[in-house]
Design an enzyme around this catalytic site. Structure first.
Site, short mmCIF file in Angstrom:
data_model
loop_
_atom_site.label_atom_id
_atom_site.label_comp_id
_atom_site.label_asym_id
_atom_site.label_seq_id
_atom_site.Cartn_x
_atom_site.Cartn_y
_atom_site.Cartn_z
N ASP A 76 -0.74 -2.17 6.22
CA ASP A 76 -0.37 -0.76 5.51
C ASP A 76 0.45 0.50 5.86
OD1 ASP A 76 -2.33 -1.87 3.74
OD2 ASP A 76 -3.71 -1.90 5.63
N ASP A 108 -2.10 -2.11 -2.96
CA ASP A 108 -3.33 -1.19 -2.43
C ASP A 108 -4.17 -0.33 -3.76
OD1 ASP A 108 -4.34 -2.58 -0.67
OD2 ASP A 108 -3.71 -1.13 0.98
#
Length: 176
Positions: free
Chosen positions: A126, A148
């Site tokens: 991330d 995401d």
């Protein structure tokens, strides 16, 4: 019509490639656990964190076998089912083109994160962190990536498209 059913997979492929390239760049250039850049004051950070769970770190304490089932096998099956729905003639009457494209966005994002889980020891890279200004009791929104964002945006647009199509169908039925 056959070719049109497969066209949304171009979006899936684009998302997978963009997601994996961005993650490879982050892994190569940004040490894990650091913030490399800040933009718009404190609003946007480009950083490198790893998530060994799903949204909001749910499931990080689960046994490894359970993670393989819940974070790889089940999502992979879901991606296959969504892909079947996109490509199948069986759903031509039920799915609009917009709904197929939204499902393709979900497939692209889902596969992007599955790739991380398989090739990065169940840890998803991330790298986007945004200031949440205290909304929902969080100063910063949980760090995320292109995959995401693709899933979240695609689901939101899909819900809107389904609701709009439902309203359109009801209106057509009333006119008959």
């Amino acid at each position: 019509m056959r070719g049109k059913r497969f066209l949304p997979f171009l979006l899936s492929a684009f998302i997978i490639v963009a997601d994996q390239i961005s993650k490879a760049l982050v892994v190569h250039f940004i040490p894990e656990g650091t913030v490399a850049a800040r933009f718009f004051g404190d609003f946007l950070w480009i950083c490198h964190v790893r998530n060994d769970a799903v949204a909001f770190s749910m499931g990080s304490g689960l046994p490894v076998f359970v993670k393989y089932v819940l974070f790889i096998a089940f999502p992979a099956l879901l991606m296959v089912l969504l892909s079947f729905g996109i490509a199948s003639k069986r759903f031509d009457a039920e799915l609009t083109s917009a709904e197929r494209w939204c499902m393709a966005g979900i497939v692209g994002g889902g596969i992007g994160n599955i790739i991380d889980r398989v090739f990065r020891s169940l840890r998803v890279v991330d790298w986007i962190s945004t200031n949440n200004y205290g909304w929902f009791g969080m100063e910063r929104f949980p760090t995320y990536n292109i995959a995401d964002a693709s899933v979240v945006v695609s689901v939101i647009i899909l819900v809107i498209a389904v609701l709009a199509d439902d309203r359109r169908r009801k209106h057509l039925e009333q006119e008959r």
